[in-house]
Motif scaffolding. Structure first.
Motif, PDB file in Angstrom:
ATOM      1  N   PRO A 251      36.389  74.642  29.817  1.00 17.88           N
ATOM      2  CA  PRO A 251      35.693  73.630  29.013  1.00 17.88           C
ATOM      3  C   PRO A 251      35.171  74.252  27.719  1.00 17.88           C
ATOM      4  CG  PRO A 251      34.401  74.214  30.963  1.00 17.88           C
ATOM      5  CD  PRO A 251      35.681  74.984  31.043  1.00 17.88           C
ATOM      6  N   PHE A 252      35.127  73.456  26.650  1.00 15.28           N
ATOM      7  CA  PHE A 252      34.555  73.921  25.395  1.00 15.28           C
ATOM      8  C   PHE A 252      33.047  74.093  25.598  1.00 15.28           C
ATOM      9  CE2 PHE A 252      38.587  72.894  23.794  1.00 15.28           C
ATOM     10  CZ  PHE A 252      38.693  73.329  22.469  1.00 15.28           C
ATOM     11  N   PRO A 253      32.502  75.260  25.301  1.00 22.34           N
ATOM     12  CA  PRO A 253      31.084  75.524  25.543  1.00 22.34           C
ATOM     13  C   PRO A 253      30.154  74.526  24.859  1.00 22.34           C
ATOM     14  CG  PRO A 253      32.222  77.562  25.013  1.00 22.34           C
ATOM     15  CD  PRO A 253      33.196  76.445  24.780  1.00 22.34           C
ATOM     16  N   GLU A 254      30.460  74.148  23.616  1.00 18.97           N
ATOM     17  CA  GLU A 254      29.561  73.244  22.896  1.00 18.97           C
ATOM     18  C   GLU A 254      29.492  71.874  23.558  1.00 18.97           C
ATOM     19  OE1 GLU A 254      33.341  73.754  20.321  1.00 18.97           O
ATOM     20  OE2 GLU A 254      32.100  75.012  21.579  1.00 18.97           O
ATOM     21  N   ASP A 255      30.579  71.426  24.198  1.00 17.98           N
ATOM     22  CA  ASP A 255      30.549  70.148  24.909  1.00 17.98           C
ATOM     23  C   ASP A 255      29.650  70.240  26.139  1.00 17.98           C
ATOM     24  OD1 ASP A 255      32.314  69.299  22.982  1.00 17.98           O
ATOM     25  OD2 ASP A 255      34.012  69.021  24.344  1.00 17.98           O
ATOM     26  N   CYS A 256      29.760  71.347  26.877  1.00 13.09           N
ATOM     27  CA  CYS A 256      28.912  71.531  28.067  1.00 13.09           C
ATOM     28  C   CYS A 256      27.448  71.673  27.681  1.00 13.09           C
ATOM     29  CB  CYS A 256      29.378  72.751  28.859  1.00 13.09           C
ATOM     30  SG  CYS A 256      30.992  72.514  29.647  1.00 13.09           S
ATOM     31  N   GLU A 257      27.182  72.381  26.590  1.00 17.89           N
ATOM     32  CA  GLU A 257      25.798  72.532  26.123  1.00 17.89           C
ATOM     33  C   GLU A 257      25.209  71.187  25.727  1.00 17.89           C
ATOM     34  OE1 GLU A 257      26.121  75.474  23.018  1.00 17.89           O
ATOM     35  OE2 GLU A 257      26.800  76.999  24.449  1.00 17.89           O
ATOM     36  N   ARG A 258      25.998  70.370  25.025  1.00 18.43           N
ATOM     37  CA  ARG A 258      25.536  69.038  24.623  1.00 18.43           C
ATOM     38  C   ARG A 258      25.171  68.208  25.854  1.00 18.43           C
ATOM     39  NH1 ARG A 258      28.474  64.873  25.116  1.00 18.43           N
ATOM     40  NH2 ARG A 258      30.439  66.018  24.998  1.00 18.43           N
ATOM     41  N   ILE A 259      26.022  68.229  26.866  1.00 18.77           N
ATOM     42  CA  ILE A 259      25.769  67.463  28.090  1.00 18.77           C
ATOM     43  C   ILE A 259      24.500  67.952  28.772  1.00 18.77           C
ATOM     44  CG2 ILE A 259      26.617  67.103  30.449  1.00 18.77           C
ATOM     45  CD1 ILE A 259      29.458  66.925  29.213  1.00 18.77           C
ATOM     46  N   ALA A 260      24.323  69.260  28.859  1.00 15.30           N
ATOM     47  CA  ALA A 260      23.136  69.819  29.516  1.00 15.30           C
ATOM     48  C   ALA A 260      21.860  69.370  28.806  1.00 15.30           C
ATOM     49  CB  ALA A 260      23.226  71.347  29.553  1.00 15.30           C
ATOM     50  N   VAL A 261      21.859  69.410  27.473  1.00 13.57           N
ATOM     51  CA  VAL A 261      20.678  69.009  26.701  1.00 13.57           C
ATOM     52  C   VAL A 261      20.438  67.515  26.828  1.00 13.57           C
ATOM     53  CG1 VAL A 261      19.765  68.785  24.345  1.00 13.57           C
ATOM     54  CG2 VAL A 261      20.830  70.935  25.082  1.00 13.57           C
ATOM     55  N   GLU A 262      21.496  66.716  26.634  1.00 12.63           N
ATOM     56  CA  GLU A 262      21.341  65.253  26.676  1.00 12.63           C
ATOM     57  C   GLU A 262      20.891  64.754  28.037  1.00 12.63           C
ATOM     58  OE1 GLU A 262      25.116  63.657  25.465  1.00 12.63           O
ATOM     59  OE2 GLU A 262      24.766  64.105  23.343  1.00 12.63           O
ATOM     60  N   ASN A 263      21.336  65.405  29.123  1.00 14.47           N
ATOM     61  CA  ASN A 263      21.041  64.935  30.477  1.00 14.47           C
ATOM     62  C   ASN A 263      19.960  65.743  31.173  1.00 14.47           C
ATOM     63  OD1 ASN A 263      23.215  62.739  31.092  1.00 14.47           O
ATOM     64  ND2 ASN A 263      24.276  64.367  29.994  1.00 14.47           N
ATOM     65  N   LYS A 264      19.422  66.741  30.463  1.00 11.53           N
ATOM     66  CA  LYS A 264      18.338  67.581  30.999  1.00 11.53           C
ATOM     67  C   LYS A 264      18.701  68.178  32.356  1.00 11.53           C
ATOM     68  CE  LYS A 264      14.653  65.106  28.567  1.00 11.53           C
ATOM     69  NZ  LYS A 264      15.416  64.305  27.691  1.00 11.53           N
ATOM     70  N   ILE A 265      19.900  68.784  32.405  1.00 11.19           N
ATOM     71  CA  ILE A 265      20.359  69.443  33.627  1.00 11.19           C
ATOM     72  C   ILE A 265      20.774  70.873  33.285  1.00 11.19           C
ATOM     73  CG2 ILE A 265      21.071  67.376  34.880  1.00 11.19           C
ATOM     74  CD1 ILE A 265      23.861  67.712  33.874  1.00 11.19           C
ATOM     75  N   PRO A 266      20.750  71.770  34.261  1.00 12.20           N
ATOM     76  CA  PRO A 266      21.109  73.166  33.990  1.00 12.20           C
ATOM     77  C   PRO A 266      22.551  73.295  33.490  1.00 12.20           C
ATOM     78  CG  PRO A 266      20.021  72.978  36.114  1.00 12.20           C
ATOM     79  CD  PRO A 266      20.299  71.581  35.643  1.00 12.20           C
ATOM     80  N   LEU A 267      22.742  74.154  32.505  1.00 12.70           N
ATOM     81  CA  LEU A 267      24.066  74.380  31.925  1.00 12.70           C
ATOM     82  C   LEU A 267      25.055  74.859  32.979  1.00 12.70           C
ATOM     83  CD1 LEU A 267      25.876  74.465  29.420  1.00 12.70           C
ATOM     84  CD2 LEU A 267      25.005  76.775  28.981  1.00 12.70           C
ATOM     85  N   LYS A 268      24.603  75.729  33.900  1.00 13.57           N
ATOM     86  CA  LYS A 268      25.522  76.244  34.921  1.00 13.57           C
ATOM     87  C   LYS A 268      26.021  75.122  35.831  1.00 13.57           C
ATOM     88  CE  LYS A 268      21.980  77.773  38.178  1.00 13.57           C
ATOM     89  NZ  LYS A 268      21.452  78.899  38.930  1.00 13.57           N
TER      90      LYS A 268
END
Length: 185
Positions: A143-160
């Motif tokens: 997965p593209f890291p920036e997409d996963c980071e965006r999801i983690a921030v928007e949904n307030k869930i751990p990046l891992k």
């Protein structure tokens, strides 16, 4: 890929414990090559908390890559090397940022060729939204890291947690087009 045009073999006259032979391939690389400049700056007096700010400011210029490497300076002090790969037309702007945001007194500039390795990209529609996936030549999906980071921030869930879920979805997909986590919706 690599297109082989000629193959040459040779054998040495010395007796060794291993085969004393040589094979040489001559060919061309299909992957596109981009000529860029690499700028390197060594420093040991910048607060590490400022690294992300400096890198973001340089990235915003549109450089190819920017990264940090830990180094041991000649005086035995731990330092950091800032490396920037940049197209010629962005060099002046990049140097201006370096001059205003760091304590750099010199910049090492080198000519570098970047070879792009062919890969595929596809989209996964996850429960959190669209995620771009890169499939490399060995068939692994990332997965593209920036997409996963965006999801983690928007949904307030751990990046891992995001990475684990998206990676699992990517492995379920063959990479032959968009993939919906919930079927065809």
């Amino acid at each position: 890929g690599f297109n082989i045009e000629k193959v040459a073999y040779g054998a040495g006259t010395m007796n060794l414990d291993i085969a004393n032979v040589l094979r040489v391939y001559l060919g061309t690389i299909e992957n596109p090559v981009t000529a860029v400049k690499t700028l390197e700056i060594n420093f040991n007096d910048i607060n590490p908390q400022n690294y992300a700010y400096i890198m973001d400011k340089i990235s915003a210029l549109g450089v190819n890559e920017v990264y940090l490497t830990n180094i041991l300076m000649p005086n035995g002090v731990l330092g950091t090397k800032l490396t920037i790969m940049v197209n010629s037309e962005l060099i002046a702007e990049t140097i201006k940022v370096i001059a205003t945001e760091t304590s750099a007194t010199r910049i090492i500039m080198k000519n570098v060729d970047i070879v792009e390795i062919q890969h595929e990209e596809f989209i996964i529609n996850s429960k959190w939204g669209r995620v771009r996936i890169m499939k490399n030549n060995s068939g692994c999906n990332y997965p593209f890291p920036e997409d996963c980071e965006r999801i983690a921030v928007e949904n307030k869930i751990p990046l891992k947690e995001v990475y684990a879920h998206i990676t699992e979805l990517a492995e379920m997909n063959s990479g032959e087009g968009d993939f919906n986590e919930h079927g065809s919706d």
